[in-house]
Design an enzyme around this catalytic site. Structure first.
Site, PDB file in Angstrom:
ATOM      1  N   GLY A  49      -0.420  -1.655  -2.677  1.00 17.15           N
ATOM      2  CA  GLY A  49       0.968  -1.481  -3.089  1.00 17.15           C
ATOM      3  C   GLY A  49       1.899  -2.638  -2.759  1.00 17.15           C
ATOM      4  O   GLY A  49       2.881  -2.875  -3.446  1.00 17.15           O
ATOM      5  N   GLU A 105       4.877  -4.299   3.339  1.00 13.39           N
ATOM      6  CA  GLU A 105       4.371  -3.027   2.813  1.00 13.39           C
ATOM      7  C   GLU A 105       5.271  -2.533   1.672  1.00 13.39           C
ATOM      8  O   GLU A 105       6.476  -2.821   1.647  1.00 13.39           O
ATOM      9  CB  GLU A 105       4.325  -2.034   3.989  1.00 13.39           C
ATOM     10  N   ASP A 109       6.315   6.162   4.285  1.00 17.15           N
ATOM     11  CA  ASP A 109       6.511   7.594   4.016  1.00 17.15           C
ATOM     12  C   ASP A 109       6.410   8.317   5.369  1.00 17.15           C
ATOM     13  O   ASP A 109       7.340   8.270   6.162  1.00 17.15           O
ATOM     14  CB  ASP A 109       5.421   7.988   3.009  1.00 17.15           C
ATOM     15  N   SER A 110       5.289   8.934   5.679  1.00 13.88           N
ATOM     16  CA  SER A 110       5.143   9.587   6.986  1.00 13.88           C
ATOM     17  C   SER A 110       5.092   8.563   8.118  1.00 13.88           C
ATOM     18  O   SER A 110       5.463   8.852   9.251  1.00 13.88           O
ATOM     19  CB  SER A 110       3.865  10.421   7.021  1.00 13.88           C
ATOM     20  N   GLY A 111       4.594   7.368   7.804  1.00  9.79           N
ATOM     21  CA  GLY A 111       4.452   6.317   8.816  1.00  9.79           C
ATOM     22  C   GLY A 111       3.064   6.255   9.430  1.00  9.79           C
ATOM     23  O   GLY A 111       2.777   5.361  10.226  1.00  9.79           O
ATOM     24  N   THR A 113       0.126   5.434   8.121  1.00 11.23           N
ATOM     25  CA  THR A 113      -0.642   4.239   7.756  1.00 11.23           C
ATOM     26  C   THR A 113      -0.173   3.041   8.585  1.00 11.23           C
ATOM     27  O   THR A 113      -0.978   2.371   9.243  1.00 11.23           O
ATOM     28  CB  THR A 113      -0.473   3.917   6.252  1.00 11.23           C
ATOM     29  N   ARG A 171       1.173  -0.172 -11.645  1.00 14.96           N
ATOM     30  CA  ARG A 171       1.661  -1.049 -10.571  1.00 14.96           C
ATOM     31  C   ARG A 171       2.422  -2.243 -11.156  1.00 14.96           C
ATOM     32  O   ARG A 171       3.174  -2.907 -10.464  1.00 14.96           O
ATOM     33  CB  ARG A 171       0.486  -1.581  -9.741  1.00 14.96           C
TER      34      ARG A 171
HETATM   35  P1  IMP Z   1       2.415   6.969   4.954  1.00 19.69           P
HETATM   36  O1  IMP Z   1       1.177   6.710   5.748  1.00 19.69           O
HETATM   37  O2  IMP Z   1       2.692   8.426   4.787  1.00 19.69           O
HETATM   38  O3  IMP Z   1       3.627   6.217   5.461  1.00 19.69           O
HETATM   39  O4  IMP Z   1       2.092   6.529   3.471  1.00 19.69           O
HETATM   40  C1  IMP Z   1       2.211   5.264   3.053  1.00 19.69           C
HETATM   41  C2  IMP Z   1       1.390   5.043   1.798  1.00 19.69           C
HETATM   42  O5  IMP Z   1       1.430   6.193   0.918  1.00 19.69           O
HETATM   43  C3  IMP Z   1       2.014   3.913   1.020  1.00 19.69           C
HETATM   44  O6  IMP Z   1       1.473   2.680   1.406  1.00 19.69           O
HETATM   45  C4  IMP Z   1       1.703   4.292  -0.399  1.00 19.69           C
HETATM   46  O7  IMP Z   1       0.439   3.792  -0.756  1.00 19.69           O
HETATM   47  C5  IMP Z   1       1.634   5.815  -0.415  1.00 19.69           C
HETATM   48  N1  IMP Z   1       2.890   6.398  -0.916  1.00 19.69           N
HETATM   49  C6  IMP Z   1       3.813   7.075  -0.200  1.00 19.69           C
HETATM   50  N2  IMP Z   1       4.834   7.484  -0.969  1.00 19.69           N
HETATM   51  C7  IMP Z   1       4.555   7.041  -2.214  1.00 19.69           C
HETATM   52  C8  IMP Z   1       5.255   7.134  -3.477  1.00 19.69           C
HETATM   53  O8  IMP Z   1       6.357   7.702  -3.615  1.00 19.69           O
HETATM   54  N3  IMP Z   1       4.636   6.544  -4.537  1.00 19.69           N
HETATM   55  C9  IMP Z   1       3.433   5.900  -4.443  1.00 19.69           C
HETATM   56  N4  IMP Z   1       2.752   5.777  -3.285  1.00 19.69           N
HETATM   57  C10 IMP Z   1       3.315   6.350  -2.180  1.00 19.69           C
HETATM   58 MG    MG Z   2      -0.883   4.027  -2.723  1.00 22.11          MG
END
Ligand code: IMP
Ligand code: MG
Length: 187
Positions: A49, A105, A109-111, A113, A171
């Site tokens: 992404g 990045e 989102d949740s954080g 990753t 993308r």
């Molecule tokens: P996290 O681990 O929940 O912070 O998720 C992060 C990853 O989830 C990002 O690097 C994205 O690949 C994917 N992601 C989270 N929200 C979205 C969205 O709204 N659209 C597309 N990908 C998302």
């Molecule tokens: Mg993704």
């Protein structure tokens, strides 16, 4: 499922190309000041992404820097929501010890990753480690993270385009769009 063109999935354009590019230019200027006297700056793109953001941001930096790539994914719950389990799918080639690392990045989102990626990198003893995210969904955060540079704070909506995928597609769109809620359901 037959894949349609992007218009079928688009609810509205959230951030158009002009706003995106203007903000990325601003971030580039800020980073060029903050890293002005910094040798060994490494922009570390989190695949897939972050790739559009990285290439545009890099072209706005007027300080010498390296780029490298890392892929991480979370698994356990559906593809659209990350769980607490994260794995490194592809590690970077650069030895980060003693380097100034800026993680680039697409979205936090949740954080989960980024939390895992940062912990992994910190163990390798970089000179500094900072985080630059194009999009930030603060209301979804489950892991405490200090984000040093943010392009845009956005609401809790599923978005696509400009590096972000909808089931690995779109993308390439030059803007960030909100996915139609009913399009997410009708797969
Ligand atoms: P996290 O681990 O929940 O912070 O998720 C992060 C990853 O989830 C990002 O690097 C994205 O690949 C994917 N992601 C989270 N929200 C979205 C969205 O709204 N659209 C597309 N990908 C998302
Ligand atoms: Mg993704």
């Amino acid at each position: 499922m037959k894949v349609q063109t992007y218009e079928h999935y688009l609810d509205e354009i959230l951030i158009d190309e002009d706003r995106l590019q203007a903000r990325i230019a601003e971030l580039g200027k800020q980073l060029s000041e903050d890293y002005a006297d910094c040798p060994d700056l490494l922009l570390l793109c989190i695949l897939k992404g972050g790739v559009m953001f990285l290439t545009d941001l890099s072209r706005h930096l007027d300080v010498p820097h390296m780029i490298d790539f890392m892929a991480a994914s979370s698994y356990g719950v559906g593809a659209r929501h990350s769980s607490g389990s994260v794995r490194i799918d592809m590690d970077l080639q650069t030895d980060v010890r003693g380097k100034h690392v800026l993680v680039v990045e697409d979205i936090i989102d949740s954080g989960h990753t980024l939390g895992f990626v940062l912990k992994t990198l910190r163990n390798r003893e970089p000179a500094s480690l900072k985080l630059c995210a194009l999009l930030n969904k603060q209301s979804r955060r489950e892991i405490e993270l200090e984000v040093d540079y943010i392009g845009f704070d956005i609401e809790n909506k599923f978005v696509f385009g400009y590096g972000l995928d909808l089931d690995e597609r779109f993308r390439n769109l030059p803007f960030v769009g909100v996915v139609r809620p009913d399009a997410l359901l009708d797969e």
